[in-house]
Motif scaffolding. Sequence first.
Motif, PDB file in Angstrom:
ATOM      1  N   GLY B 250       0.811  -1.217   0.000  1.00  0.00           N
ATOM      2  CA  GLY B 250       0.000   0.000   0.000  1.00  0.00           C
ATOM      3  C   GLY B 250       0.844   1.267   0.000  1.00  0.00           C
ATOM      4  O   GLY B 250       0.632   2.174  -0.809  1.00  0.00           O
ATOM      5  N   THR B 251       1.844   1.320   0.898  1.00  0.00           N
ATOM      6  CA  THR B 251       2.663   2.532   0.987  1.00  0.00           C
ATOM      7  C   THR B 251       3.543   2.690  -0.251  1.00  0.00           C
ATOM      8  O   THR B 251       3.775   3.808  -0.710  1.00  0.00           O
ATOM      9  CB  THR B 251       3.552   2.514   2.247  1.00  0.00           C
ATOM     10  N   SER B 252       4.025   1.571  -0.809  1.00  0.00           N
ATOM     11  CA  SER B 252       4.829   1.653  -2.031  1.00  0.00           C
ATOM     12  C   SER B 252       3.987   2.162  -3.182  1.00  0.00           C
ATOM     13  O   SER B 252       4.441   2.950  -4.011  1.00  0.00           O
ATOM     14  CB  SER B 252       5.417   0.291  -2.398  1.00  0.00           C
ATOM     15  N   PHE B 253       2.746   1.693  -3.237  1.00  0.00           N
ATOM     16  CA  PHE B 253       1.830   2.136  -4.282  1.00  0.00           C
ATOM     17  C   PHE B 253       1.629   3.648  -4.192  1.00  0.00           C
ATOM     18  O   PHE B 253       1.771   4.377  -5.167  1.00  0.00           O
ATOM     19  CB  PHE B 253       0.494   1.394  -4.132  1.00  0.00           C
ATOM     20  N   LEU B 254       1.329   4.126  -2.989  1.00  0.00           N
ATOM     21  CA  LEU B 254       1.108   5.565  -2.789  1.00  0.00           C
ATOM     22  C   LEU B 254       2.341   6.377  -3.163  1.00  0.00           C
ATOM     23  O   LEU B 254       2.252   7.389  -3.858  1.00  0.00           O
ATOM     24  CB  LEU B 254       0.770   5.844  -1.322  1.00  0.00           C
ATOM     25  N   SER B 255       3.513   5.918  -2.712  1.00  0.00           N
ATOM     26  CA  SER B 255       4.716   6.723  -2.944  1.00  0.00           C
ATOM     27  C   SER B 255       5.187   6.647  -4.393  1.00  0.00           C
ATOM     28  O   SER B 255       6.050   7.416  -4.800  1.00  0.00           O
ATOM     29  CB  SER B 255       5.830   6.313  -1.982  1.00  0.00           C
ATOM     30  N   SER B 256       4.605   5.741  -5.180  1.00  0.00           N
ATOM     31  CA  SER B 256       4.968   5.673  -6.597  1.00  0.00           C
ATOM     32  C   SER B 256       4.444   6.867  -7.390  1.00  0.00           C
ATOM     33  O   SER B 256       4.831   7.069  -8.534  1.00  0.00           O
ATOM     34  CB  SER B 256       4.426   4.394  -7.238  1.00  0.00           C
ATOM     35  N   PHE B 257       3.548   7.635  -6.796  1.00  0.00           N
ATOM     36  CA  PHE B 257       3.011   8.802  -7.500  1.00  0.00           C
ATOM     37  C   PHE B 257       3.782  10.079  -7.166  1.00  0.00           C
ATOM     38  O   PHE B 257       3.540  11.115  -7.731  1.00  0.00           O
ATOM     39  CB  PHE B 257       1.532   9.012  -7.134  1.00  0.00           C
ATOM     40  N   THR B 258       4.718   9.970  -6.227  1.00  0.00           N
ATOM     41  CA  THR B 258       5.398  11.192  -5.803  1.00  0.00           C
ATOM     42  C   THR B 258       6.674  11.359  -6.606  1.00  0.00           C
ATOM     43  O   THR B 258       7.413  10.424  -6.801  1.00  0.00           O
ATOM     44  CB  THR B 258       5.802  11.115  -4.325  1.00  0.00           C
ATOM     45  N   MET B 270       5.685   7.643   5.844  1.00  0.00           N
ATOM     46  CA  MET B 270       4.986   6.362   5.665  1.00  0.00           C
ATOM     47  C   MET B 270       5.247   5.428   6.850  1.00  0.00           C
ATOM     48  O   MET B 270       4.359   4.692   7.283  1.00  0.00           O
ATOM     49  CB  MET B 270       5.431   5.685   4.365  1.00  0.00           C
ATOM     50  N   THR B 299      10.195   5.203  -3.692  1.00  0.00           N
ATOM     51  CA  THR B 299      10.375   6.620  -4.038  1.00  0.00           C
ATOM     52  C   THR B 299      11.543   6.785  -5.001  1.00  0.00           C
ATOM     53  O   THR B 299      11.471   7.595  -5.925  1.00  0.00           O
ATOM     54  CB  THR B 299      10.673   7.512  -2.810  1.00  0.00           C
TER      55      THR B 299
END
Lengths: 144, 450
Positions: B250-258, B270, B299
């Motif tokens: 989940g956190t990797s998915f979210l940080s892939s947009f940054t 995170m 990231t």
Amino acid sequence: MNNNNDVNQNESRTYVEVIGDTVYDKHLIATICISLIFSLGAFLIGKSIFPRFAPETMVQSYSLLLGIAGSLVGLVVNALLFKPKRTLNETANTSEELKEVYEELQFDLAEERVAILNDPVLHKEMKELGIAEMYLAEKEDPKN
Amino acid sequence: MSTLMIAIVFAIIGGVLFTLIGVVSGSDETAVLVPFTLIVVLLGTPPEAVFAFFMSAILAKHLTHAIPTALMGVPGDTLAAPMLEHANFLRRIGLPHIALRKMISGGVIGAFIALPISLLFAMFLSQFGEFFQENAGIIFTAAAVLIGYFSKGRWVSVLLILPVALIFQGLGLISSSILDKSLSISFFLGIAIGPMLVDLLLATSKSARPMVEKKEMNEYKLAPEKKAWSGYFPNPFKVLTKKQAGQVAGTSFLSSFTFALSPVGMTSLMGELIGSRIKGQYKKATSSLATMNGVTESTYVAETIIPLVAFGIPLSPVTLGPASALFNAPPVYSTDPVHNLHTMLEPMDFFIYGLIGLMIAALIAYPFSMNYARKATVFIMKKVNQEAIIGMFIGIVCLLAFYEGELTGVLVTFAVAVVGGMLNRFLGLGVGVQFMIYYGSSWMITTLLG
């Protein structure tokens, strides 16, 4: 510093911290010089010999490669010449120390045990790793 | 040799090299990745292989940086710093090997999630690519102000932007009048090794020496080996609980947009997000470590791929530092005009060669960290002195600067490193801001001074 330039007298040495580790300055000057001689030396040798048998466009790149090889040789030479300035301390932990650590960090060991017992997945993992005993072996009276 | 074979060979080189480098504590990403990536580019390596090399290098680095962090309690690099607290707790209770296993398993999962997600997001963003390229000067200047304001230095960083830009332009002008070409590798390297050089200079100066002087050698504590695990290649999904794997994903998915935020900031954020809701220290520490190391890697992958695929100019903290050689490595790559991996590769190439890089690094660094972490640490600690490591970096940096601009190049690197390093150490003008200033400097000076 005393004046009798005896490098073997460790007490008289002071160290310098560079990017997080201690070094002895005279050794550092030596390693930098050795590394520069090997890397730039190899590069310049490459520049003078490669034009004889390599295409002109590749001379720079081949020389660079030779320079990198030179700096690796320099690393090995330097590693063999000098000893590391650090001490390694290998100590083991016991379950009595667990309590001390928890107290020092102000975590509640009783709460920790409850959390482990309430979480079958976690409990199973700790059993498999052989660390469940460290936590659960010595039953204490839970603090009120 | 086919391109595919060359890419595989370079991915193996990157994986092995950075597995070894990662074990050395304090090996800052920018200082080690920039010189080696530059070498790979300058040797005329095909762009596919350059990308595979880089991806392999960052994954190997972010798996093995967990070794000094977990076993000795010293940060492996900049991104390992936020993980120290939890790693130290586990080390204190005698479980450093568990901290290490959780970290590297998180790292592997994070990398493979970030590659496809960030690539898709980059393709969506690429419609704005032309706008970014045309206005690069203004954008870099604005970014320098923004990043500067949020860096350690705050207002002083903003205040220093113009003077430092003027220094860079001045050095550029002098060196190009001597050499009849403009230098840029020398500038990069100077910014990258600034902090290291400042330590050396302080030690050389009679008045400043007490700042870096130590009476004693550093002592490192290393916990003894507990218990080996069976098998050579442990399954990361078995090392993590189902819930932890979910948290990492989940956190990797979210940080892939940054792509504009600081990787260290994302990692802390995170880790906090996951850890703050967990009861029980052991579980909190292990879950946070898995999550954090997953995010260090996701990231890095996202911040490399998004600017590379969408814009072709370095617009993220990672591409301004560690990944800068993928954008700008004259005479091979340049950002003005944009002629680098952005123009040479298709999105599909990025996916295939990125995957090759990540897979090879995982095959090299993951089992190595699982099986030989402690042996490698003891070997480096006892056999390789820090002087030799510093010597090698100085040697490689001088070699590259000399390659670009002979003695002038070496002097420019030295000058930039002195100025940048001092400003970084004493006023908090971060390395990222310095790279931004370098990219924006020509626009700033021509616009303001004509």
